[in-house]
Design a protein around this motif. Sequence first.
Motif, PDB file in Angstrom:
ATOM      1  N   ALA A 744      11.689 -17.986   8.459  1.00  0.00           N
ATOM      2  CA  ALA A 744      13.002 -17.458   8.086  1.00  0.00           C
ATOM      3  C   ALA A 744      12.939 -16.003   7.668  1.00  0.00           C
ATOM      4  CB  ALA A 744      13.582 -18.294   6.944  1.00  0.00           C
ATOM      5  N   SER A 745      11.714 -15.415   7.642  1.00  0.00           N
ATOM      6  CA  SER A 745      11.551 -14.059   7.153  1.00  0.00           C
ATOM      7  C   SER A 745      11.757 -13.046   8.273  1.00  0.00           C
ATOM      8  CB  SER A 745      10.146 -13.901   6.551  1.00  0.00           C
ATOM      9  OG  SER A 745       9.873 -12.548   6.273  1.00  0.00           O
ATOM     10  N   ARG A 746      12.201 -11.854   7.874  1.00  0.00           N
ATOM     11  CA  ARG A 746      12.350 -10.762   8.823  1.00  0.00           C
ATOM     12  C   ARG A 746      11.049  -9.986   9.001  1.00  0.00           C
ATOM     13  NH1 ARG A 746      16.320  -6.379   6.297  1.00  0.00           N
ATOM     14  NH2 ARG A 746      15.562  -5.191   8.079  1.00  0.00           N
ATOM     15  N   ALA A 747      10.009 -10.394   8.269  1.00  0.00           N
ATOM     16  CA  ALA A 747       8.736  -9.675   8.319  1.00  0.00           C
ATOM     17  C   ALA A 747       8.061  -9.896   9.663  1.00  0.00           C
ATOM     18  CB  ALA A 747       7.825 -10.144   7.195  1.00  0.00           C
ATOM     19  N   SER A 748       7.463  -8.842  10.174  1.00  0.00           N
ATOM     20  CA  SER A 748       6.688  -8.947  11.406  1.00  0.00           C
ATOM     21  C   SER A 748       5.270  -9.376  11.070  1.00  0.00           C
ATOM     22  CB  SER A 748       6.663  -7.595  12.138  1.00  0.00           C
ATOM     23  OG  SER A 748       5.947  -6.641  11.377  1.00  0.00           O
ATOM     24  N   GLY A 749       4.574  -9.887  12.052  1.00  0.00           N
ATOM     25  CA  GLY A 749       3.208 -10.344  11.825  1.00  0.00           C
ATOM     26  C   GLY A 749       2.248  -9.235  11.492  1.00  0.00           C
ATOM     27  N   ASP A 750       2.622  -7.970  11.768  1.00  0.00           N
ATOM     28  CA  ASP A 750       1.733  -6.846  11.499  1.00  0.00           C
ATOM     29  C   ASP A 750       1.912  -6.272  10.102  1.00  0.00           C
ATOM     30  OD1 ASP A 750       0.781  -7.068  14.076  1.00  0.00           O
ATOM     31  OD2 ASP A 750       2.300  -5.689  14.892  1.00  0.00           O
ATOM     32  N   ASP A 752       1.419  -6.751   6.608  1.00  0.00           N
ATOM     33  CA  ASP A 752       0.726  -7.617   5.651  1.00  0.00           C
ATOM     34  C   ASP A 752       1.456  -7.692   4.319  1.00  0.00           C
ATOM     35  OD1 ASP A 752      -1.233  -8.166   7.499  1.00  0.00           O
ATOM     36  OD2 ASP A 752      -2.523  -6.512   6.838  1.00  0.00           O
ATOM     37  N   GLY A 753       2.037  -6.551   3.892  1.00  0.00           N
ATOM     38  CA  GLY A 753       2.760  -6.557   2.620  1.00  0.00           C
ATOM     39  C   GLY A 753       3.954  -7.484   2.650  1.00  0.00           C
ATOM     40  N   SER A 758       6.638 -12.830   1.477  1.00  0.00           N
ATOM     41  CA  SER A 758       7.152 -14.125   1.928  1.00  0.00           C
ATOM     42  C   SER A 758       6.403 -15.267   1.273  1.00  0.00           C
ATOM     43  CB  SER A 758       7.045 -14.224   3.459  1.00  0.00           C
ATOM     44  OG  SER A 758       7.807 -13.226   4.085  1.00  0.00           O
ATOM     45  N   GLY A 759       5.070 -15.091   1.111  1.00  0.00           N
ATOM     46  CA  GLY A 759       4.286 -16.116   0.439  1.00  0.00           C
ATOM     47  C   GLY A 759       4.675 -16.302  -1.015  1.00  0.00           C
ATOM     48  N   ASN A 760       5.090 -15.212  -1.680  1.00  0.00           N
ATOM     49  CA  ASN A 760       5.546 -15.308  -3.062  1.00  0.00           C
ATOM     50  C   ASN A 760       6.838 -16.127  -3.164  1.00  0.00           C
ATOM     51  OD1 ASN A 760       3.407 -13.726  -3.978  1.00  0.00           O
ATOM     52  ND2 ASN A 760       4.561 -11.819  -3.785  1.00  0.00           N
ATOM     53  N   TYR A 761       7.772 -15.831  -2.274  1.00  0.00           N
ATOM     54  CA  TYR A 761       9.031 -16.588  -2.290  1.00  0.00           C
ATOM     55  C   TYR A 761       8.796 -18.040  -1.873  1.00  0.00           C
ATOM     56  CZ  TYR A 761      11.871 -12.436  -3.158  1.00  0.00           C
ATOM     57  OH  TYR A 761      12.452 -11.334  -3.738  1.00  0.00           O
ATOM     58  N   ALA A 762       7.784 -18.261  -1.033  1.00  0.00           N
ATOM     59  CA  ALA A 762       7.447 -19.641  -0.650  1.00  0.00           C
ATOM     60  C   ALA A 762       6.973 -20.436  -1.862  1.00  0.00           C
ATOM     61  CB  ALA A 762       6.381 -19.638   0.435  1.00  0.00           C
ATOM     62  N   ALA A 763       6.225 -19.794  -2.763  1.00  0.00           N
ATOM     63  CA  ALA A 763       5.763 -20.481  -3.968  1.00  0.00           C
ATOM     64  C   ALA A 763       6.937 -20.906  -4.832  1.00  0.00           C
ATOM     65  CB  ALA A 763       4.824 -19.565  -4.758  1.00  0.00           C
ATOM     66  N   VAL A 764       7.948 -20.049  -4.939  1.00  0.00           N
ATOM     67  CA  VAL A 764       9.136 -20.399  -5.722  1.00  0.00           C
ATOM     68  C   VAL A 764       9.912 -21.522  -5.038  1.00  0.00           C
ATOM     69  CG1 VAL A 764      11.289 -19.512  -6.693  1.00  0.00           C
ATOM     70  CG2 VAL A 764       9.247 -18.075  -6.672  1.00  0.00           C
ATOM     71  N   PHE A 765       9.970 -21.500  -3.720  1.00  0.00           N
ATOM     72  CA  PHE A 765      10.657 -22.570  -2.984  1.00  0.00           C
ATOM     73  C   PHE A 765       9.935 -23.904  -3.194  1.00  0.00           C
ATOM     74  CE2 PHE A 765      12.035 -24.329   1.360  1.00  0.00           C
ATOM     75  CZ  PHE A 765      13.177 -24.870   0.802  1.00  0.00           C
ATOM     76  N   LEU A 766       8.592 -23.877  -3.244  1.00  0.00           N
ATOM     77  CA  LEU A 766       7.838 -25.099  -3.546  1.00  0.00           C
ATOM     78  C   LEU A 766       8.179 -25.598  -4.949  1.00  0.00           C
ATOM     79  CD1 LEU A 766       5.620 -27.195  -2.979  1.00  0.00           C
ATOM     80  CD2 LEU A 766       3.951 -25.517  -3.810  1.00  0.00           C
ATOM     81  N   SER A 767       8.297 -24.676  -5.895  1.00  0.00           N
ATOM     82  CA  SER A 767       8.682 -25.059  -7.257  1.00  0.00           C
ATOM     83  C   SER A 767      10.045 -25.744  -7.260  1.00  0.00           C
ATOM     84  CB  SER A 767       8.704 -23.814  -8.151  1.00  0.00           C
ATOM     85  OG  SER A 767       9.220 -24.120  -9.426  1.00  0.00           O
ATOM     86  N   ILE A 796      12.505  -7.652   1.302  1.00  0.00           N
ATOM     87  CA  ILE A 796      11.553  -7.137   2.286  1.00  0.00           C
ATOM     88  C   ILE A 796      12.122  -5.916   2.994  1.00  0.00           C
ATOM     89  CG2 ILE A 796      10.406  -7.653   4.484  1.00  0.00           C
ATOM     90  CD1 ILE A 796      10.110 -10.537   3.505  1.00  0.00           C
ATOM     91  N   GLY A 797      13.406  -5.985   3.391  1.00  0.00           N
ATOM     92  CA  GLY A 797      14.019  -4.891   4.134  1.00  0.00           C
ATOM     93  C   GLY A 797      14.163  -3.630   3.314  1.00  0.00           C
ATOM     94  N   GLU A 798      14.559  -3.772   2.049  1.00  0.00           N
ATOM     95  CA  GLU A 798      14.821  -2.604   1.227  1.00  0.00           C
ATOM     96  C   GLU A 798      13.550  -1.936   0.714  1.00  0.00           C
ATOM     97  OE1 GLU A 798      17.403  -3.825  -1.873  1.00  0.00           O
ATOM     98  OE2 GLU A 798      19.110  -4.235  -0.549  1.00  0.00           O
ATOM     99  N   THR A 799      12.428  -2.611   0.817  1.00  0.00           N
ATOM    100  CA  THR A 799      11.181  -2.059   0.266  1.00  0.00           C
ATOM    101  C   THR A 799      10.149  -1.787   1.339  1.00  0.00           C
ATOM    102  OG1 THR A 799      10.308  -4.299  -0.112  1.00  0.00           O
ATOM    103  CG2 THR A 799      11.533  -3.269  -1.920  1.00  0.00           C
ATOM    104  N   SER A 800      10.582  -1.706   2.595  1.00  0.00           N
ATOM    105  CA  SER A 800       9.617  -1.519   3.680  1.00  0.00           C
ATOM    106  C   SER A 800       8.821  -0.236   3.507  1.00  0.00           C
ATOM    107  CB  SER A 800      10.348  -1.510   5.025  1.00  0.00           C
ATOM    108  OG  SER A 800      11.320  -0.474   5.051  1.00  0.00           O
ATOM    109  N   ALA A 801       9.466   0.833   3.034  1.00  0.00           N
ATOM    110  CA  ALA A 801       8.747   2.092   2.824  1.00  0.00           C
ATOM    111  C   ALA A 801       7.995   2.095   1.508  1.00  0.00           C
ATOM    112  CB  ALA A 801       9.734   3.257   2.865  1.00  0.00           C
ATOM    113  N   ASP A 802       8.587   1.529   0.490  1.00  0.00           N
ATOM    114  CA  ASP A 802       7.971   1.567  -0.843  1.00  0.00           C
ATOM    115  C   ASP A 802       6.664   0.800  -0.920  1.00  0.00           C
ATOM    116  OD1 ASP A 802       9.981   3.115  -1.773  1.00  0.00           O
ATOM    117  OD2 ASP A 802      11.110   1.498  -2.723  1.00  0.00           O
ATOM    118  N   ARG A 803       6.412  -0.077   0.048  1.00  0.00           N
ATOM    119  CA  ARG A 803       5.186  -0.865  -0.025  1.00  0.00           C
ATOM    120  C   ARG A 803       3.948  -0.061   0.331  1.00  0.00           C
ATOM    121  NH1 ARG A 803       8.528  -4.677   2.489  1.00  0.00           N
ATOM    122  NH2 ARG A 803       7.576  -4.326   4.523  1.00  0.00           N
ATOM    123  N   GLU A 804       4.121   1.164   0.908  1.00  0.00           N
ATOM    124  CA  GLU A 804       2.987   1.969   1.360  1.00  0.00           C
ATOM    125  C   GLU A 804       2.685   3.080   0.357  1.00  0.00           C
ATOM    126  OE1 GLU A 804       1.207   1.226   3.829  1.00  0.00           O
ATOM    127  OE2 GLU A 804       2.456  -0.286   4.791  1.00  0.00           O
TER     128      GLU A 804
END
Length: 918
Positions: A744-750, A752-753, A758-767, A796-804
């Motif tokens: 369901a994420s807009r993140a591309s496989g390339d 990594d950030g 997405s993995g962080n939000y997955a942990a909350v969804f498991l909770s 993810i979309g709003e922080t695409s630049a800030d992650r670098e």
Amino acid sequence: MASIKELQNRIDLHDLADRLGLKRGKGANANYHSPHHPDKSPSIGIKKDGRSFVDYSGGDSPHSKGSCIDLIMWVQGITDIGEAMSELHDMYAIPRDKKQQPDDPPAEKSLAEFIADRCIGQALEVREYLNGRGISDLVIDRAIKAKTLGFNSHTSKKVKSGEVGHGGPAAAFIVRHPTTNAVLSVDLRFLDPAINGDVKTQSHGEKFGVLWCSDWKRLKGAARVYIVESATNALSIETADPKAVVIALRGLGNVDLCDWSFLRGKHVIICLDNDQPFADGHKMAGHRPGPEAAWKLIEKMVSLNIGAMLVDQVDWKDEDDEPINDVNDMLKDIGPEKLRAALDKFEPWLIPGLPAEAGTQGKKRVYLPGHDFAQYWKFRVRTDFTNYIGKTEEKDGEDGEKIKTPIYMDLAGFRVASLSRVSVASATSTMTGDPDNQPAVYFSVSVQTPRHGPVLQRRVMQDEQLHNIDGWKKFGPVWNPGTFSRMVNILERTADLGARHAANFVGLAWRDGELIVNEGPDCYFTEPDKQCPYHNLTFPTGTKREARQVITAFQGTFKRNAALLPLVWSLGGHLKALLGFWPHMMIQSDKGSGKSTLIKRLERAIGMTMFSGQSLQTEFRLLTSISHTSHPVGWEELSARRQEVIDKAVGMLQENYQYTVTRRGTDMTEYLLAAPVLLAGEDVPVRSLLGKIIRTDLTGKKGPMMPDDLPRFPVRSWLEFLAKLSKAEVLERYRQVREMCLGASRASGDDDGALRMSGNYAAVFLSWQLLCEYAGIPPDQGDFDGDLFETMNRHIGETSADREPWVWIMETALSEIAAGRFSYPHAWETVGEPRLLVRTSHIMDHISSSSALREKWNGLPVKSDRVFKKQMINAGVIDGEPCERTIHNRRVSNLQAMPLAKLEQFGLFATPTSVKED
């Protein structure tokens, strides 16, 4: 879930009215007072069959008359029938597994419930037997009313009289659940064991880990609680003291099988049977089951910081000077008044269960060498005070013999209840469950003082601290230090008594390879107020219905689950022991959006602590606020602190995304950084934490206020639910949920950030999924998953630049160039595609050497030109090979060309200046 018809058949409305707290008028058949308005005479009547009621005061509610469903809806203000049924299931511990059809017959009662009903029906017949054992009518009637006492007359038609299992007349002691009052077991005490094959007692139902009390409701307000072996002994103490609250073990094995934490805050008096040693030749020769079980029970109480004393049974003897075995025998021998006085006489010995008198029979609790035993007899203790015999005086007796009289002197204004060795698990073992290779050994000292009543005060000491009198004086006065040191030296012999393994962690943790729920009092910190913010925390308790109420309230107070997300994140933080990580959280909002109000409600709901910015001014304060716990903490307005503090705070958050161990001070005190942190403020500086944080935005989503009487979330029960899960099962479920979130994420496989986010939000969804299972709510309630995925993709979309990190560096460099402070050679090309020509090494040198940029440099995660250039090349910002240009009449080589259009894709906007080139 059971059908309405089944609930109506199983639940007696008199019992339900008692549980709902309705006050009853005087008389056996009196009505109940209304809970909604004052009534001089009771206005609620329950019919003889106990299955329906009516409000005679003319209540206008449609549920002011009817069955058990209507009664609980009317009293508690419940509007949904399903919620009322669910509450009855929780209250009476009725399983929900089987789905009942409307016309299904009522579920069959358990054997214990069937026997209990039969015994309650003929309960009055037990009076003669118990009167014969000295039990008063008042105590018998009270137990019959509480439905914990009955009489059994059943005999088996298949088993002949005189054989085991035939049955016969028996007193029935009905064991009920302390909270739900459900029948768990029935203990039978046969009046004539001969017709039952000489078997005196028999139990139907649960035996292990279950206790008997004549009325559990009286326990809540009790300051003093007695523990005895049998129900008959319990009723004997109540006869001597009708106000006493007594618990029966129902078997010495239950000492180890019961959770005694419900007795915290109460003074416990232990009076088990005064068994004599087994004779020589017996396989347990020399052992005394009753006293030895009492020793174990003392150790259990001390480990829970519960003040407990043993009744002194040395004078329990009959006219023939033979020992009296139990409380009921004492009642029959000396009567209720003298029994009450005997129960108030506690053992005076320094070590509970170890008399200082020579010649005591049976196995000793602990061995004392001769030189210690010669001094041991001098020490005497009371509940919260210590004396010693300073000297003896000789006086002439009536027959001319010399009589030695001991002279007691004050030693300490407290009682040392225990000195035990504690092995504390290492941080790795606590967080992962791996075998422990580095346990730390301390000594736990538990002391009872007058100012704290029955609650023991604990201090953890190291070897060199045991004989430091100044440390002991923190408990209270020590009047004779030399004698006190001799006493401590004797107590060192008891270090193995109550020796235990512990985990210094508040929340869900591993101990000896098993998941446990650890609270503040379960930990053994050497400096508790510094090492853990929750060192004295006990988690809120309650019912699953209250859990559903809290979830529903948080889901409704802000639209699109903006307030529920912090609650789910907070409760899921305890999954760190299973997942190995947990993200931090940021709450964003504009002024007046309700952020502060929401945070206060979250604090109240789960017992969380928010630390003000003023309390986070130093690195050490930041460190102590996140140590030794997976229960979340909050940091207010971090952005208002100095940049130095912000940089240190961000560095710690990087580390405790998983867990990190650090040691501070000259004594190298250990700190385990693990707590998830809630960051609140209008501008939270988290650019370097984007891969380890989730967020929620409250702006424009405010809804109705939560009710002021909202209950607290039952965190303790939630953690016990998680402790039953296996690590492999949780990790497998996380993998499945993570794949769902990645889909369901807009993140591309390339990126990594973005994948980590997405993995962080997955942990909350498991909770959330686990919370739904725990509370019994559907996972699609309120479309939580849809709102979570939307929040994730926006983040993810709003922080695409800030992650670098290279983006942050270039942002600073472009600002310096535009301000004219960048003195290193650079050039702007305007022919063709506009480009900036500059060396990456010059950018790093400028930021590192500029005093104005010192704080920014300290906060950068990247400080190497090599890494900076590599990140820019990977981002496709550097165009082609290094080039060479003449700038200010000097030839400059190895310049990197950066197209301005590519920089703009990352939110970097340059301000070109005209530079004359040769």
